[in-house]
Design a protein around this motif. Structure first.
Motif, PDB file in Angstrom:
ATOM      1  N   GLN A  38      12.095  20.654  14.962  1.00 69.05           N
ATOM      2  CA  GLN A  38      10.827  20.772  14.261  1.00 69.05           C
ATOM      3  C   GLN A  38       9.714  21.167  15.229  1.00 69.05           C
ATOM      4  O   GLN A  38       8.927  22.078  14.956  1.00 69.05           O
ATOM      5  CB  GLN A  38      10.495  19.415  13.655  1.00 69.05           C
ATOM      6  N   ARG A  39       9.703  20.482  16.353  1.00 67.82           N
ATOM      7  CA  ARG A  39       8.653  20.777  17.335  1.00 67.82           C
ATOM      8  C   ARG A  39       8.781  22.211  17.846  1.00 67.82           C
ATOM      9  O   ARG A  39       7.788  22.914  18.011  1.00 67.82           O
ATOM     10  CB  ARG A  39       8.735  19.795  18.502  1.00 67.82           C
ATOM     11  N   PHE A  40      10.032  22.602  18.082  1.00 66.26           N
ATOM     12  CA  PHE A  40      10.271  23.954  18.584  1.00 66.26           C
ATOM     13  C   PHE A  40       9.790  24.986  17.563  1.00 66.26           C
ATOM     14  O   PHE A  40       9.102  25.951  17.900  1.00 66.26           O
ATOM     15  CB  PHE A  40      11.764  24.129  18.876  1.00 66.26           C
ATOM     16  N   GLU A  41      10.159  24.734  16.293  1.00 66.93           N
ATOM     17  CA  GLU A  41       9.775  25.691  15.249  1.00 66.93           C
ATOM     18  C   GLU A  41       8.260  25.751  15.095  1.00 66.93           C
ATOM     19  O   GLU A  41       7.680  26.827  14.945  1.00 66.93           O
ATOM     20  CB  GLU A  41      10.437  25.311  13.921  1.00 66.93           C
ATOM     21  N   HIS A  42       7.640  24.588  15.151  1.00 64.93           N
ATOM     22  CA  HIS A  42       6.179  24.568  15.033  1.00 64.93           C
ATOM     23  C   HIS A  42       5.537  25.308  16.200  1.00 64.93           C
ATOM     24  O   HIS A  42       4.554  26.026  16.026  1.00 64.93           O
ATOM     25  CB  HIS A  42       5.672  23.129  14.975  1.00 64.93           C
ATOM     26  N   ARG A  43       6.132  25.122  17.363  1.00 66.30           N
ATOM     27  CA  ARG A  43       5.587  25.819  18.530  1.00 66.30           C
ATOM     28  C   ARG A  43       5.725  27.327  18.372  1.00 66.30           C
ATOM     29  O   ARG A  43       4.792  28.080  18.635  1.00 66.30           O
ATOM     30  CB  ARG A  43       6.326  25.351  19.787  1.00 66.30           C
ATOM     31  N   GLN A  44       6.914  27.745  17.909  1.00 66.78           N
ATOM     32  CA  GLN A  44       7.137  29.174  17.707  1.00 66.78           C
ATOM     33  C   GLN A  44       6.105  29.727  16.721  1.00 66.78           C
ATOM     34  O   GLN A  44       5.520  30.782  16.946  1.00 66.78           O
ATOM     35  CB  GLN A  44       8.551  29.429  17.150  1.00 66.78           C
ATOM     36  N   GLU A  45       5.924  28.966  15.625  1.00 68.37           N
ATOM     37  CA  GLU A  45       4.961  29.388  14.614  1.00 68.37           C
ATOM     38  C   GLU A  45       3.582  29.538  15.233  1.00 68.37           C
ATOM     39  O   GLU A  45       2.871  30.510  14.984  1.00 68.37           O
ATOM     40  CB  GLU A  45       4.880  28.323  13.522  1.00 68.37           C
TER      41      GLU A  45
END
Lengths: 193, 789
Positions: free
Chosen positions: B455-462
């Motif tokens: 989740q954190r990774f995806e949010h960061r990517q976003e």
């Protein structure tokens, strides 16, 4: 003759009815199957370390879905390979040494006295687990760190260490009993024989 | 009464009957060990979040003082077990199967054992249940039976579920342990008081006190203490593990707690007698949980007994009190022989969950014999109180098939050890289950963490993508703006180059850039650019004389350059005329000022010279002073003239304005009077003359304004009452008739004075009066009709 025609008509009618029922069911009860990439991604350890050669776990999951070998993930190790093999119904391969070896879970640790506050590690961290600002000391949020060691390389003063996660009474695990075969002298060499 | 109506009891599946070994420790009642020199209070003595220390090293604390706060909902505060000084907060020996250290607060006892101020509740029935729950929570009470779940949380585990049955667990089924037995024997009254507190909080329909039949003294004491209260002491046959919460509920009510559920799901709550004792102490005495009854037993002790020990007392001191014989000690177990774990150090303290310390000799707790292969005898399945299949669990645990283990309900295993006890192959089954459970928990945690990381990774990517997009948008916006500006500039330049003309730049003397307006500058630049382009083209043409394109360009460029220059010259001419007009005025004012300054300076110089000269000026000085005086006088003579000219006070204008205002006021007054009595001819005549005067005054003012050098003020003419044509006509008519009437009057008067014929004059007057009346009436009618409109 009329019997044959009747039979054909009846069968055709039945075929149409069943076809309609099946067609309706296919639309009405359509299941949005969990796409295979998501399933594979759920099995990967999400360290986002890139040791597999992909920029993150999801790209590797996509790679696996497109037929890449499943043994490129060192942080996941044996258990992840096994889980992937079960999911994809392929043979479990030993971990590909080219991509690294399975290590115990690590966390990054910044020697704060040496940190110069360059923010390079912050930019490298894939999960935003490093806290700090320009010219300010940085530190790692241990609970968020995945141990991917992507922050180690960019550090200009080499003040980041990868330390094994300490064992506490809270995360300590009971050991499995020793295998009984090792307890009997005559059984000692059975596995080798 | 309770004894007279025994309720039905049920049986549990499985169970075993190990040797009890309870008598050894029951001979001395409840003893109080000496106050230890140092106490170690671990921050984690309960299930849930670790407590947060609220004292610092070096602080003096009193007995019962809060030293660590609960750090979450499922957490427990800690209190100082005795008075003394905090000497350290950090990792310290901890009673745990791992032998690892845990954070703890060390307190050096001062020997006074002085309580802090307590707040006992004399009548807890007067308090709200919520207030009592708060007291229980603040007193740091967690389950003293062994698991250590925070009691206040357990009592409100299912807030929506009505609790109809309160079960008091006095079973104590495990061998060796007699802590609850002793508590019931010697503290029955307090336990019953604790039950009453819980009854006040929960308001259950029935209260069942379950005690195994191997504790007759405890049963007697409890029955005596209960008396006529609405509680039932239920006695049932001894069998291990009847004391498990789920097992006891099944024995007393015949109901099974669902897999993965809580007793509260059935509307029941189960509390250990030790916990009830602590609740009594907390509510009735106001004492937080800082001590507990612990059994010290085993063959390695010469004086096995039960003690009421302070939490945090090092185990070594307690065992010494119980007569430890170190040479006999083979294994030290915390808890009972079935469910307890081996302690690796005697430095660890006792905690809230330490109900027993078993110091066993080698004969008593022999090392387990080597495990043999499973022979599938099925004894374990018969012994399991939870109706599980221990064999299956064993094999799946060996194969580490965690999914299968979960499917086989591994987590319903209470780790009682009955299966291992009966196993003829001596397989350490419970150890497999414990290891598998901790492995599964770790994997779940890892999975949870992986999801969190993803989740954190995806949010960061976003976020990174969003930032990149924003940057791109900004860049495009900037580029567009720059392009627009450039285009606008070019268009303007082109326009000017096209519309205006240019004589070769050399012909026109270029004026100084300093005096140019922005427009002029632009024009100049345009002209220069056009000229440059022309020259460049000409140069190129001399280099390549055959270039047809260039040849074609030259005339165009020449034209453009000429036009640009013309436009510039034109603008230059316009501008140079414009500022010329206001200049003389400004120059006049400036001159006056300059003259004044000059005069003032001269005067100052003169004064200075006079002062310097003093009383006896030299000839030279005198000459200088005379000269200065002359100059100053001359300068001053010039100043007043300009200064006077500067203030053009226009008396005529002023007078005209005054006249107008007065005339207007008089007219208004007459108008008002006329409105009250419209038939008054005098007033009407007056009004007419006044109006004439007013218009005359207005005219005079306009003339004065025109002739005055002061510019007329910018006025906005507001016509409040637009005068319509009819009104004007009527007014004029009225005024003329009035004038005629007056003339007639005058003629009559003249005639009377002259003594001549007045009849004609009188007739004339009468006619005039009639005409005037008609006109006045018409005017009044019109005004009236206008008002009604």
């Amino acid at each position: 003759m009329s019997m044959i025609i009747t039979a054909i008509v009846v069968l055709l009618g039945l075929a149409l009815i069943f076809g309609a029922v099946l067609g309706f069911a296919a639309v009405r009860f359509k299941v949005d199957g969990d796409p295979i990439v998501d399933q594979i991604n759920n099995l990967l350890p999400q360290t986002q370390c890139g040791q597999c050669g992909h920029p993150g776990c999801r790209p590797y999951a996509e790679g696996i879905a497109n037929g890449e070998p499943i043994n490129k993930c060192p942080p996941g190790g044996e258990s992840t390979i096994q889980a992937l093999a079960d999911l994809l119904d392929v043979e479990a391969l030993p971990l590909d040494a080219e991509h690294g070896e399975e290590k115990p879970r690590m966390v990054a640790y910044i020697r704060e006295a040496e940190c110069i506050g360059c923010t390079k590690c912050i930019q490298a961290c894939p999960v935003d687990a490093i806290l700090g600002a320009a010219k300010q000391m940085h530190t790692v949020i241990v609970d968020e760190c995945t141990g991917c060691d992507l922050c180690v390389e960019p550090c200009p003063v080499d003040c980041i260490d990868m330390l094994p996660l300490p064992t506490t009474p809270q995360n300590w695990k009971w050991d499995f009993p020793l295998p009984s075969s090792a307890l009997i002298a005559t059984d000692a060499n059975r596995g080798a024989a | 009464m309770t004894a007279a109506s025994p309720i039905r009891i049920w049986d549990i599946p499985g169970g075993i009957h190990p040797q009890e070994n309870k008598l050894q420790s029951l001979g001395h009642g409840i003893e109080t060990p000496p106050l230890p020199r140092e106490l170690i209070v671990p921050l984690q003595q309960h299930i849930g979040a670790r407590a947060e220390p609220c004292v610092a090293v070096g602080d003096k604390v009193l007995k019962g003082q809060l030293i660590a706060e609960a750090s979450g909902f499922v957490s427990c505060p800690l209190h100082a077990p005795t008075s003394g000084t905090v000497t350290a907060i950090g990792p310290a020996p901890y009673p745990h199967a791992s032998g690892l250290e845990e954070w703890a607060i060390r307190i050096e006892a001062d020997g006074e054992d002085r309580w802090c101020e307590l707040d006992p509740i004399s009548d807890f029935r007067a308090l709200e249940p919520a207030a009592l729950l708060d007291i229980i929570r603040a007193s740091g009470i967690s389950g003293l039976g062994g698991a250590g779940f925070p009691t206040a949380v357990k009592l409100k585990a299912r807030p929506e579920q009505k609790i109809h049955t309160l079960i008091v667990n006095g079973t104590e089924c495990e061998p060796y342990i007699t802590a609850d037995d002793s508590a019931m024997r010697y503290r029955a009254e307090q336990i019953v008081s604790g039950i009453e507190v819980l009854m006040h909080i929960l308001r259950p329909e029935q209260v069942l006190i379950g005690i195994e039949d191997n504790k007759p003294e405890a049963i007697e004491a409890m029955r005596a203490a209960v008396g006529e209260r609405p509680m039932q002491v239920v006695v049932f046959p001894t069998k291990y593990p009847s004391g498990g919460e789920k097992q006891l509920i099944q024995i007393l009510t015949g109901k099974e707690v669902p897999s993965g559920g809580l007793p509260a799901d059935l509307g029941m709550v189960c509390q250990n007698v030790g916990t009830l004792l602590a609740i009594h102490d907390a509510v009735v005495l106001g004492q937080p949980l800082i001590k507990r009854i612990t059994t010290l037993t085993g063959d390695a002790l010469s004086h096995p007994t039960n003690v009421e020990a302070l939490i945090g007392t090092p185990i070594r001191e307690l065992l010494t009190f119980a007569g430890l014989q170190p040479e006999k000690l083979y294994r030290l177990v915390m808890g009972g022989p079935m469910m307890g774990f081996t302690l690796q150090s005697m430095d660890a303290p006792i905690v809230k969950t330490t109900n027993c310390l078993l110091a066993g000799s080698k004969a008593e707790l022999p090392p387990p014999p080597p495990a043999q292969p499973c022979i599938r005898c099925g004894l374990c399945a018969e012994a399991c109180p939870a109706s599980l299949l221990p064999q299956q669990l064993h094999f799946f645990a060996l194969g580490k098939d965690y999914d299968q283990l979960k499917r086989q309900n591994l987590f319903d295993c209470i780790e009682c050890g009955a299966c291992s006890y009966v196993c003829p192959s001596s397989i350490p089954l419970v150890q497999y289950y414990r290891a598998a459970k901790s492995e599964i928990r770790a994997l779940d945690l890892q999975q949870h963490k992986a999801d969190h990381s993803r989740q954190r990774f995806e949010h960061r990517q976003e976020r990174l993508q969003r930032e990149a997009e924003q940057k791109e948008r900004d860049r495009i916006a900037r580029a567009e703006k720059a392009a627009r500006l450039k285009a606008a500039k070019e268009a303007e330049a082109a326009k000017q180059a096209d519309s205006d003309a240019a004589v070769p730049a050399a012909d026109a003397p270029a004026p100084k850039a300093g005096g140019l307006t922005p427009e002029q500058k632009q024009l100049k630049i345009a002209a220069a650019t056009a000229q440059m382009a022309l020259k460049k083209a000409q140069k190129q043409l001399t280099a390549n004389p055959d270039n047809a394109d260039l040849q074609a360009q030259i005339p165009q460029l020449e034209q453009a350059a000429r036009e640009a220059q013309e436009a510039f010259d034109k603008a230059q001419g316009e501008v140079s005329n414009q500022p010329a007009a206001p200049a003389p005025q400004a120059a006049g004012e400036d001159d006056a000022k300059k003259l004044k300054i000059e005069a003032a300076m001269l005067r100052a110089a003169l004064k200075k010279a006079e002062r310097a000269a003093g009383d006896n000026p030299s000839d030279q000085q005198q000459a200088e002073i005379a000269k200065l005086r002359e100059q100053a006088e001359a300068a001053e003579a010039r100043v007043p003239a300009t200064a006077a000219a500067k203030k053009p006070v226009d008396e005529t204008l002023k007078q005209a304005k005054l006249d107008l205002a007065m005339a207007r006021a008089a007219t208004r007054k007459t108008e008002r009077a006329l409105a009250e009595s419209p038939d008054d001819a005098d007033l009407q005549a007056q009004l007419a003359t006044q109006q004439q005067a007013l218009s005359a005054a207005e005219k005079a003012l306009h003339e004065a304004e025109n002739s005055s050098p002061i510019p007329p003020p910018e006025r906005q003419r507001v016509d409040k009452k637009p005068v319509d044509e009819q009104l004007r006509e009527l007014k004029t008519n009225l005024a003329t008739t009035k004038a005629d009437f007056k003339r007639a009057e005058r003629e009559l008067k003249d005639a009377t004075e002259a003594g001549g014929d007045t009849a004609a004059a009188e007739r004339e007057l009468a006619t005039r009066r009639a005409a005037l009346d008609v006109a006045a009436k018409a005017f009044a009618d019109y005004m009236a009709s206008k008002e009604t409109n």
